[in-house]
Design a protein around this motif. Sequence first.
Motif, PDB file in Angstrom:
ATOM      1  N   GLY A   1       0.882  -1.090  -0.107  1.00  0.00           N
ATOM      2  CA  GLY A   1      -0.228  -0.072   0.059  1.00  0.00           C
ATOM      3  C   GLY A   1       0.812   1.273  -0.056  1.00  0.00           C
ATOM      4  O   GLY A   1       1.981   1.285  -0.291  1.00  0.00           O
ATOM      5  N   MET A   2       0.257   2.102   0.497  1.00  0.00           N
ATOM      6  CA  MET A   2       0.975   3.611   0.330  1.00  0.00           C
ATOM      7  C   MET A   2       1.922   3.833   1.632  1.00  0.00           C
ATOM      8  O   MET A   2       2.790   4.958   1.440  1.00  0.00           O
ATOM      9  CB  MET A   2      -0.038   4.689   0.286  1.00  0.00           C
ATOM     10  CG  MET A   2      -0.885   4.956  -0.818  1.00  0.00           C
ATOM     11  SD  MET A   2       0.247   5.369  -2.264  1.00  0.00           S
ATOM     12  CE  MET A   2       0.763   6.981  -1.809  1.00  0.00           C
ATOM     13  N   LEU A   3       1.819   3.277   2.716  1.00  0.00           N
ATOM     14  CA  LEU A   3       2.595   3.526   3.903  1.00  0.00           C
ATOM     15  C   LEU A   3       4.349   3.817   3.595  1.00  0.00           C
ATOM     16  O   LEU A   3       4.621   4.701   4.224  1.00  0.00           O
ATOM     17  CB  LEU A   3       2.157   2.334   4.958  1.00  0.00           C
ATOM     18  CG  LEU A   3       2.886   2.888   6.598  1.00  0.00           C
ATOM     19  CD1 LEU A   3       2.544   4.256   6.974  1.00  0.00           C
ATOM     20  CD2 LEU A   3       2.540   1.512   7.443  1.00  0.00           C
ATOM     21  N   PRO A   4       4.807   2.852   2.964  1.00  0.00           N
ATOM     22  CA  PRO A   4       6.221   3.137   2.685  1.00  0.00           C
ATOM     23  C   PRO A   4       6.358   4.333   1.899  1.00  0.00           C
ATOM     24  O   PRO A   4       7.659   4.966   2.312  1.00  0.00           O
ATOM     25  CB  PRO A   4       6.686   1.834   1.963  1.00  0.00           C
ATOM     26  CG  PRO A   4       5.689   0.766   2.236  1.00  0.00           C
ATOM     27  CD  PRO A   4       4.425   1.546   2.320  1.00  0.00           C
ATOM     28  N   HIS A   5       5.589   4.660   1.034  1.00  0.00           N
ATOM     29  CA  HIS A   5       5.662   6.110   0.444  1.00  0.00           C
ATOM     30  C   HIS A   5       5.416   6.986   1.247  1.00  0.00           C
ATOM     31  O   HIS A   5       5.965   8.245   1.158  1.00  0.00           O
ATOM     32  CB  HIS A   5       4.600   6.069  -0.928  1.00  0.00           C
ATOM     33  CG  HIS A   5       4.746   4.798  -1.701  1.00  0.00           C
ATOM     34  ND1 HIS A   5       5.923   4.781  -2.770  1.00  0.00           N
ATOM     35  CD2 HIS A   5       4.226   3.784  -1.998  1.00  0.00           C
ATOM     36  CE1 HIS A   5       5.864   3.829  -3.164  1.00  0.00           C
ATOM     37  NE2 HIS A   5       5.024   3.005  -3.080  1.00  0.00           N
ATOM     38  N   ILE A   6       4.421   6.904   2.058  1.00  0.00           N
ATOM     39  CA  ILE A   6       3.985   8.095   3.050  1.00  0.00           C
ATOM     40  C   ILE A   6       5.214   8.390   4.203  1.00  0.00           C
ATOM     41  O   ILE A   6       5.717   9.507   4.716  1.00  0.00           O
ATOM     42  CB  ILE A   6       2.882   7.914   4.018  1.00  0.00           C
ATOM     43  CG1 ILE A   6       1.651   8.107   2.989  1.00  0.00           C
ATOM     44  CG2 ILE A   6       2.565   8.747   4.995  1.00  0.00           C
ATOM     45  CD1 ILE A   6       0.377   7.294   3.388  1.00  0.00           C
ATOM     46  N   LEU A   7       5.979   7.254   4.534  1.00  0.00           N
ATOM     47  CA  LEU A   7       7.030   7.222   5.353  1.00  0.00           C
ATOM     48  C   LEU A   7       8.354   7.653   4.824  1.00  0.00           C
ATOM     49  O   LEU A   7       9.023   8.503   5.373  1.00  0.00           O
ATOM     50  CB  LEU A   7       7.212   5.999   6.017  1.00  0.00           C
ATOM     51  CG  LEU A   7       6.218   5.440   7.060  1.00  0.00           C
ATOM     52  CD1 LEU A   7       6.569   4.147   7.595  1.00  0.00           C
ATOM     53  CD2 LEU A   7       6.096   6.483   8.104  1.00  0.00           C
ATOM     54  N   GLY A   8       8.549   7.264   3.479  1.00  0.00           N
ATOM     55  CA  GLY A   8       9.525   7.821   2.580  1.00  0.00           C
ATOM     56  C   GLY A   8      11.098   7.598   3.235  1.00  0.00           C
ATOM     57  O   GLY A   8      11.276   6.536   3.360  1.00  0.00           O
ATOM     58  N   ASP A   9      11.667   8.609   3.507  1.00  0.00           N
ATOM     59  CA  ASP A   9      12.973   8.813   3.944  1.00  0.00           C
ATOM     60  C   ASP A   9      13.093   8.477   5.266  1.00  0.00           C
ATOM     61  O   ASP A   9      14.254   8.148   5.776  1.00  0.00           O
ATOM     62  CB  ASP A   9      13.539  10.262   3.586  1.00  0.00           C
ATOM     63  CG  ASP A   9      13.563  10.608   2.330  1.00  0.00           C
ATOM     64  OD1 ASP A   9      13.842   9.509   1.289  1.00  0.00           O
ATOM     65  OD2 ASP A   9      13.627  11.511   1.920  1.00  0.00           O
ATOM     66  N   SER A  10      12.020   8.239   5.998  1.00  0.00           N
ATOM     67  CA  SER A  10      12.094   8.024   7.386  1.00  0.00           C
ATOM     68  C   SER A  10      12.083   6.341   7.757  1.00  0.00           C
ATOM     69  O   SER A  10      12.184   6.082   8.797  1.00  0.00           O
ATOM     70  CB  SER A  10      10.915   8.712   8.267  1.00  0.00           C
ATOM     71  OG  SER A  10       9.603   8.134   8.030  1.00  0.00           O
ATOM     72  N   LEU A  11      11.460   5.807   6.700  1.00  0.00           N
ATOM     73  CA  LEU A  11      11.252   4.180   7.138  1.00  0.00           C
ATOM     74  C   LEU A  11      12.592   3.598   7.119  1.00  0.00           C
ATOM     75  O   LEU A  11      13.551   3.695   6.398  1.00  0.00           O
ATOM     76  CB  LEU A  11      10.486   3.578   5.920  1.00  0.00           C
ATOM     77  CG  LEU A  11      10.288   2.221   5.870  1.00  0.00           C
ATOM     78  CD1 LEU A  11       9.617   1.767   7.207  1.00  0.00           C
ATOM     79  CD2 LEU A  11       9.498   1.690   4.828  1.00  0.00           C
ATOM     80  N   ILE A  12      13.220   2.871   8.182  1.00  0.00           N
ATOM     81  CA  ILE A  12      14.073   2.173   8.283  1.00  0.00           C
ATOM     82  C   ILE A  12      13.822   0.768   8.037  1.00  0.00           C
ATOM     83  O   ILE A  12      14.649   0.124   7.277  1.00  0.00           O
ATOM     84  CB  ILE A  12      14.710   2.214   9.689  1.00  0.00           C
ATOM     85  CG1 ILE A  12      15.033   3.643  10.037  1.00  0.00           C
ATOM     86  CG2 ILE A  12      16.008   1.209   9.815  1.00  0.00           C
ATOM     87  CD1 ILE A  12      15.621   3.848  11.430  1.00  0.00           C
ATOM     88  N   GLY A  13      12.689  -0.007   8.639  1.00  0.00           N
ATOM     89  CA  GLY A  13      12.361  -1.082   8.221  1.00  0.00           C
ATOM     90  C   GLY A  13      11.330  -1.965   8.932  1.00  0.00           C
ATOM     91  O   GLY A  13      10.902  -1.200  10.023  1.00  0.00           O
ATOM     92  N   LEU A  14      10.942  -3.078   8.744  1.00  0.00           N
ATOM     93  CA  LEU A  14       9.794  -3.913   9.387  1.00  0.00           C
ATOM     94  C   LEU A  14      10.542  -4.718  10.368  1.00  0.00           C
ATOM     95  O   LEU A  14      11.786  -5.382  10.167  1.00  0.00           O
ATOM     96  CB  LEU A  14       9.403  -4.844   8.377  1.00  0.00           C
ATOM     97  CG  LEU A  14       8.014  -5.601   8.930  1.00  0.00           C
ATOM     98  CD1 LEU A  14       6.757  -4.708   9.495  1.00  0.00           C
ATOM     99  CD2 LEU A  14       7.710  -6.530   7.941  1.00  0.00           C
TER     100      LEU A  14
END
Length: 162
Positions: free
Chosen positions: A87-100
């Motif tokens: 879905g869109m969550l990784p796009h919303i987090l973008g640069d802030s996402l480190i990982g699952l």
Amino acid sequence: MTEDIDKDFDPSTHALAESKYFEDLKIGERFLNPSRTLGDANFSAFQALSLDNHPIHYDIEYCKRLGHPELLAHGLQVSAQCAPGAGMLPHILGDSLIGLLEHSAKFLKPVYRGDTLYPALEIIDMSSSKNTGVVTLRTTIHNQNRYLVLEGEQKMWVKRRS
């Protein structure tokens, strides 16, 4: 051809959403993944990926002998529908996402070939540290008959704003 280069275009700014960071998120915020009807192609692709050759996933007569009306979807195939990347969550987090960090699921009802699934993720907890935070998501999947077929949790590691 350097004369064709558009100096105003920057590929690094080509994003679906502006990056949200840990402190931009709120408990109760929901993220929907696209609905999907599981058909023959989904079953074949998952069987090839998982190497699961149990007949309950590909032999309709075997399923009927066990009292199932259709081929039974593999639990991990169902669980994959609530992957944040679907879905869109990784796009919303973008640069802030480190990982699952974690993923768990309870399979509450059977899912059959032809069922349409409606995955959702909801922030239920947030724990912060100095530079990062952990976001806990409740994951749910309903089917076309409004039955809750899966529920679980995921934890994602997210950066705080610098």
